[in-house]
Design a protein around this motif. Structure first.
Motif, PDB file in Angstrom:
ATOM      1  N   GLY A 132       8.871  -9.191 -11.004  1.00 23.59           N
ATOM      2  CA  GLY A 132       9.618  -8.818  -9.690  1.00 23.59           C
ATOM      3  C   GLY A 132       8.738  -8.577  -8.585  1.00 23.59           C
ATOM      4  O   GLY A 132       7.884  -7.965  -8.576  1.00 23.59           O
ATOM      5  N   THR A 133       9.053  -9.414  -7.378  1.00 23.06           N
ATOM      6  CA  THR A 133       8.315  -9.224  -6.056  1.00 23.06           C
ATOM      7  C   THR A 133       9.292  -8.331  -5.126  1.00 23.06           C
ATOM      8  O   THR A 133       9.065  -8.757  -3.923  1.00 23.06           O
ATOM      9  N   GLY A 134      10.267  -7.720  -5.544  1.00 23.44           N
ATOM     10  CA  GLY A 134      11.175  -7.142  -4.459  1.00 23.44           C
ATOM     11  C   GLY A 134      10.366  -6.151  -3.685  1.00 23.44           C
ATOM     12  O   GLY A 134       9.426  -5.922  -3.764  1.00 23.44           O
ATOM     13  N   ALA A 135      11.508  -5.127  -3.242  1.00 21.08           N
ATOM     14  CA  ALA A 135      11.017  -4.193  -2.281  1.00 21.08           C
ATOM     15  C   ALA A 135      10.111  -3.083  -3.151  1.00 21.08           C
ATOM     16  O   ALA A 135       9.279  -2.421  -2.321  1.00 21.08           O
ATOM     17  N   GLY A 136      10.152  -3.017  -4.328  1.00 23.64           N
ATOM     18  CA  GLY A 136       9.569  -1.968  -5.048  1.00 23.64           C
ATOM     19  C   GLY A 136       8.245  -2.404  -5.707  1.00 23.64           C
ATOM     20  O   GLY A 136       7.641  -1.639  -6.071  1.00 23.64           O
ATOM     21  N   ALA A 137       7.754  -3.684  -5.569  1.00 18.79           N
ATOM     22  CA  ALA A 137       6.685  -4.319  -6.126  1.00 18.79           C
ATOM     23  C   ALA A 137       5.318  -3.816  -5.199  1.00 18.79           C
ATOM     24  O   ALA A 137       5.673  -3.521  -4.081  1.00 18.79           O
ATOM     25  N   TYR A 138       4.417  -3.652  -5.555  1.00 15.39           N
ATOM     26  CA  TYR A 138       3.130  -3.249  -4.903  1.00 15.39           C
ATOM     27  C   TYR A 138       1.999  -3.664  -5.689  1.00 15.39           C
ATOM     28  O   TYR A 138       1.971  -3.977  -6.762  1.00 15.39           O
ATOM     29  N   THR A 139       0.796  -3.621  -4.822  1.00 13.85           N
ATOM     30  CA  THR A 139      -0.310  -3.630  -5.668  1.00 13.85           C
ATOM     31  C   THR A 139      -1.310  -2.694  -5.358  1.00 13.85           C
ATOM     32  O   THR A 139      -1.060  -1.661  -4.505  1.00 13.85           O
ATOM     33  N   VAL A 140      -2.108  -2.165  -6.431  1.00 12.29           N
ATOM     34  CA  VAL A 140      -2.877  -0.825  -6.444  1.00 12.29           C
ATOM     35  C   VAL A 140      -4.515  -1.536  -6.719  1.00 12.29           C
ATOM     36  O   VAL A 140      -4.564  -2.291  -7.631  1.00 12.29           O
ATOM     37  N   THR A 141      -5.370  -0.573  -6.025  1.00 19.36           N
ATOM     38  CA  THR A 141      -6.580  -0.934  -6.156  1.00 19.36           C
ATOM     39  C   THR A 141      -7.268   0.494  -6.696  1.00 19.36           C
ATOM     40  O   THR A 141      -7.261   1.385  -5.952  1.00 19.36           O
ATOM     41  N   TYR A 142      -7.958   0.507  -7.940  1.00 22.29           N
ATOM     42  CA  TYR A 142      -8.611   1.628  -8.352  1.00 22.29           C
ATOM     43  C   TYR A 142     -10.178   1.298  -8.196  1.00 22.29           C
ATOM     44  O   TYR A 142     -10.542   0.164  -8.593  1.00 22.29           O
ATOM     45  N   ALA A 143     -11.087   2.331  -7.635  1.00 18.87           N
ATOM     46  CA  ALA A 143     -12.288   1.896  -7.283  1.00 18.87           C
ATOM     47  C   ALA A 143     -13.030   3.110  -7.721  1.00 18.87           C
ATOM     48  O   ALA A 143     -12.638   4.268  -7.440  1.00 18.87           O
ATOM     49  N   PHE A 144     -14.301   3.019  -8.179  1.00 17.75           N
ATOM     50  CA  PHE A 144     -15.416   3.792  -8.473  1.00 17.75           C
ATOM     51  C   PHE A 144     -16.236   3.877  -7.321  1.00 17.75           C
ATOM     52  O   PHE A 144     -17.037   2.878  -7.544  1.00 17.75           O
ATOM     53  N   ASP A 145     -16.232   4.926  -6.680  1.00 16.28           N
ATOM     54  CA  ASP A 145     -17.613   4.918  -5.618  1.00 16.28           C
ATOM     55  C   ASP A 145     -18.740   5.437  -6.243  1.00 16.28           C
ATOM     56  O   ASP A 145     -18.863   6.813  -6.494  1.00 16.28           O
ATOM     57  N   THR A 146     -19.810   4.883  -6.688  1.00 15.07           N
ATOM     58  CA  THR A 146     -21.189   5.417  -7.194  1.00 15.07           C
ATOM     59  C   THR A 146     -21.799   6.123  -6.208  1.00 15.07           C
ATOM     60  O   THR A 146     -22.643   6.802  -6.908  1.00 15.07           O
ATOM     61  N   ALA A 147     -21.884   5.702  -5.126  1.00 16.33           N
ATOM     62  CA  ALA A 147     -22.520   6.601  -4.158  1.00 16.33           C
ATOM     63  C   ALA A 147     -22.051   7.939  -3.877  1.00 16.33           C
ATOM     64  O   ALA A 147     -22.922   8.919  -3.862  1.00 16.33           O
ATOM     65  N   ASN A 148     -20.843   8.113  -3.949  1.00 11.00           N
ATOM     66  CA  ASN A 148     -20.074   9.373  -3.828  1.00 11.00           C
ATOM     67  C   ASN A 148     -19.646  10.010  -5.118  1.00 11.00           C
ATOM     68  O   ASN A 148     -19.188  11.178  -4.965  1.00 11.00           O
TER      69      ASN A 148
ATOM     70  N   ARG B 118     -16.824   9.193  -6.885  1.00 18.38           N
ATOM     71  CA  ARG B 118     -15.559   9.683  -6.785  1.00 18.38           C
ATOM     72  C   ARG B 118     -14.561   8.523  -7.162  1.00 18.38           C
ATOM     73  O   ARG B 118     -15.233   7.255  -7.183  1.00 18.38           O
ATOM     74  N   LEU B 119     -13.454   8.517  -7.856  1.00 20.62           N
ATOM     75  CA  LEU B 119     -12.590   7.644  -8.174  1.00 20.62           C
ATOM     76  C   LEU B 119     -11.349   7.785  -7.112  1.00 20.62           C
ATOM     77  O   LEU B 119     -10.702   8.652  -6.983  1.00 20.62           O
ATOM     78  N   THR B 120     -10.913   6.282  -6.737  1.00 23.65           N
ATOM     79  CA  THR B 120      -9.996   6.179  -5.738  1.00 23.65           C
ATOM     80  C   THR B 120      -9.173   5.352  -6.082  1.00 23.65           C
ATOM     81  O   THR B 120      -9.446   4.624  -6.902  1.00 23.65           O
ATOM     82  N   ARG B 121      -7.814   5.392  -5.429  1.00 20.90           N
ATOM     83  CA  ARG B 121      -6.656   4.611  -5.580  1.00 20.90           C
ATOM     84  C   ARG B 121      -6.218   4.398  -4.273  1.00 20.90           C
ATOM     85  O   ARG B 121      -5.953   5.287  -3.603  1.00 20.90           O
ATOM     86  N   ALA B 122      -5.984   3.136  -4.176  1.00 22.16           N
ATOM     87  CA  ALA B 122      -5.366   2.528  -2.839  1.00 22.16           C
ATOM     88  C   ALA B 122      -4.100   1.402  -2.956  1.00 22.16           C
ATOM     89  O   ALA B 122      -4.238   0.677  -3.871  1.00 22.16           O
ATOM     90  N   GLU B 123      -3.136   1.853  -2.375  1.00 20.11           N
ATOM     91  CA  GLU B 123      -1.967   1.210  -2.818  1.00 20.11           C
ATOM     92  C   GLU B 123      -1.621   0.219  -1.576  1.00 20.11           C
ATOM     93  O   GLU B 123      -1.988   0.598  -0.567  1.00 20.11           O
ATOM     94  N   ASN B 124      -1.349  -0.877  -2.096  1.00 20.20           N
ATOM     95  CA  ASN B 124      -0.925  -2.322  -0.666  1.00 20.20           C
ATOM     96  C   ASN B 124      -1.993  -2.234   0.181  1.00 20.20           C
ATOM     97  O   ASN B 124      -1.849  -2.494   1.305  1.00 20.20           O
ATOM     98  N   GLY B 125      -3.288  -2.058  -0.429  1.00 17.96           N
ATOM     99  CA  GLY B 125      -4.489  -2.166   0.716  1.00 17.96           C
ATOM    100  C   GLY B 125      -4.709  -1.007   1.689  1.00 17.96           C
ATOM    101  O   GLY B 125      -5.322  -1.195   2.753  1.00 17.96           O
ATOM    102  N   GLY B 126      -3.824   0.003   1.630  1.00 22.42           N
ATOM    103  CA  GLY B 126      -3.990   1.052   2.422  1.00 22.42           C
ATOM    104  C   GLY B 126      -5.209   1.977   2.187  1.00 22.42           C
ATOM    105  O   GLY B 126      -5.827   1.585   1.607  1.00 22.42           O
ATOM    106  N   THR B 127      -4.879   3.153   2.847  1.00 20.39           N
ATOM    107  CA  THR B 127      -6.099   4.169   2.731  1.00 20.39           C
ATOM    108  C   THR B 127      -6.404   4.539   1.265  1.00 20.39           C
ATOM    109  O   THR B 127      -5.441   4.731   0.573  1.00 20.39           O
ATOM    110  N   ALA B 128      -7.650   4.626   0.723  1.00 16.08           N
ATOM    111  CA  ALA B 128      -7.805   5.035  -0.453  1.00 16.08           C
ATOM    112  C   ALA B 128      -7.748   6.501  -0.522  1.00 16.08           C
ATOM    113  O   ALA B 128      -8.355   7.386   0.171  1.00 16.08           O
ATOM    114  N   VAL B 129      -7.115   7.025  -1.853  1.00 15.08           N
ATOM    115  CA  VAL B 129      -6.974   8.288  -2.049  1.00 15.08           C
ATOM    116  C   VAL B 129      -7.871   8.830  -3.146  1.00 15.08           C
ATOM    117  O   VAL B 129      -7.716   8.165  -3.988  1.00 15.08           O
ATOM    118  N   GLU B 130      -8.553   9.913  -3.059  1.00 15.18           N
ATOM    119  CA  GLU B 130      -9.476  10.383  -3.811  1.00 15.18           C
ATOM    120  C   GLU B 130      -8.641  11.036  -5.169  1.00 15.18           C
ATOM    121  O   GLU B 130      -7.951  11.871  -4.830  1.00 15.18           O
TER     122      GLU B 130
END
Length: 123
Positions: free
Chosen positions: A76-92, A94-106
């Motif tokens: 389903g690709t309706g209004a509730g669909a989204y993409t999420v990116t989990y990233a591990f920043d090795t330099a800092n 920390r593990l972050t999560r960014a929804e729909n290409g937005g700002t990464a949240v720690e």
């Protein structure tokens, strides 16, 4: 004079024990908070990984998942669909999560990658 000397040794021993207990308590509180954040982050990631219908990008330190909306269609690709990116920043560290290409949240800070756990292609 002897009594004052004995009393001062006892006082030093009691104060050092009190300070050690205070430091230990602070460390326990810090470890408990870190563990709770890590547990919440892993629960969020595992929930979204189970819901995902597609992995669009991945590397040794990040993964991007596509989550469907709440319709009966598993893609389903309706209004509730989204993409999420989990990233591990090795330099800092920390593990972050960014929804729909937005700002990464720690999600978790001050973590290290466990040696030998890098992603491998098994196919």
């Amino acid at each position: 004079m002897i009594g004052a000397t004995i009393s001062s040794f006892l006082l030093v021993g009691i104060l050092s024990t009190f300070l050690l207990m205070g430091r230990s308590s602070a460390n326990i509180v810090n470890y408990t908070q870190i563990e709770a954040k890590a547990r919440q982050s892993l629960e969020l990631f595992s929930r979204e990984a189970r819901l995902a219908y597609q992995v669009s990008a991945y590397s040794n330190t990040s993964v991007t998942l596509h989550i469907p909306d709440n319709t009966s269609n598993p893609r389903g690709t309706g209004a509730g669909a989204y993409t999420v990116t989990y990233a591990f920043d090795t330099a800092n560290s920390r593990l972050t999560r960014a929804e729909n290409g937005g700002t990464a949240v720690e999600l978790v800070a001050g973590v290290d990658q466990v040696p030998g756990t890098a992603f491998f292609n098994y196919y």
